[in-house]
Design an enzyme around this catalytic site. Sequence first.
Site, PDB file in Angstrom:
ATOM      1  N   HIS A 146       0.837  -1.199   0.000  1.00 13.37           N
ATOM      2  CA  HIS A 146       0.000   0.000   0.000  1.00 13.37           C
ATOM      3  C   HIS A 146       0.877   1.256   0.000  1.00 13.37           C
ATOM      4  CE1 HIS A 146      -2.856   2.797   2.383  1.00 13.37           C
ATOM      5  NE2 HIS A 146      -3.069   2.942   1.100  1.00 13.37           N
ATOM      6  N   GLU A 199       2.277   1.796  -3.363  1.00 20.52           N
ATOM      7  CA  GLU A 199       1.234   2.335  -4.252  1.00 20.52           C
ATOM      8  C   GLU A 199       1.191   3.863  -4.130  1.00 20.52           C
ATOM      9  OE1 GLU A 199      -2.728   3.824  -3.529  1.00 20.52           O
ATOM     10  OE2 GLU A 199      -3.047   1.696  -3.135  1.00 20.52           O
ATOM     11  N   HIS A 200       1.283   4.351  -2.919  1.00 22.52           N
ATOM     12  CA  HIS A 200       1.292   5.805  -2.704  1.00 22.52           C
ATOM     13  C   HIS A 200       2.535   6.447  -3.322  1.00 22.52           C
ATOM     14  CE1 HIS A 200      -1.775   6.865   0.554  1.00 22.52           C
ATOM     15  NE2 HIS A 200      -2.069   5.639   0.178  1.00 22.52           N
ATOM     16  N   GLU A 253      -4.678   7.449   6.746  1.00 26.54           N
ATOM     17  CA  GLU A 253      -5.682   6.577   6.134  1.00 26.54           C
ATOM     18  C   GLU A 253      -6.117   5.499   7.123  1.00 26.54           C
ATOM     19  OE1 GLU A 253      -4.490   5.689   2.110  1.00 26.54           O
ATOM     20  OE2 GLU A 253      -5.873   4.004   2.047  1.00 26.54           O
TER      21      GLU A 253
END
Length: 250
Positions: free
Chosen positions: A123, A126-127, A204
């Site tokens: 994740h 991905e950022h 998040e």
Amino acid sequence: MDSSMMWTCLDVMNLSAHLGIGFVLLRSRVEKRRPATISLTANKSTTTNKMDNSSNLIIRRVENIIKSQEDKRLYRGLELSNHMKVLLVSDPTTDKSAAALDHDRKYIAGYMSDPREVLGLAHFCEHMLFLGTQKYPNENDYSKFLSEHNGSSNAATYPDHTIYYFDVVPEELSNALDRFSQFFIAPLFTEAATDREMNAVNSEHEKNIPSDVWRKDQLDKHMADSAHPYHTFGTGTQRIINKNHFTVNF
Ligand SMILES: [Zn+2]
């Protein structure tokens, strides 16, 4: 199928040295409902294994893809020499072009591939991919380019795959795709962006904490066999990533 679409397809072959991925290129009206369920389904008798005359990059073409009778779009499947599977969709009546790239668990995959000591790494990556590449080093180049050309983008990390996508006015598809493809060729992963995105990932996670949907999802993972990759935590937190990121070989 117009020639510019074929060119952009071949252009992303640069990815071949780094990832074997499914690549979907869409030239279609981008509505709130994304055409994400398009699948490459073909009658075997219609497939060919000939090499393309103009390039040896294409090892297989799939024509006559099965689709709804009401679907007027043109489809073509390709398998490139790096085994990347490509679905081209042509619809000259639409006002947007779009592309999506998905890579599955055979390669970098989703968060079930995270090392146990760095949960949330997929994740986090991905950022990070959006934040500068060797060819386009400015952190906001991609988002700025898209916003200047009526486009948008997003990405999502799933248990066994991660998907990235954007849309843009058709005239700028090639330029947008060039920026997009650089994420998977030479991302910068700068230290400044690393620190900031660890905070973003953490935020998040904190946003998800009061959500019953996220709590139930995490409970489900915890109740799975602890030896199975599903028994994990995919979002990541600043504490987990920060503690380890200097020792991780990206
Ligand atoms: Zn995120």
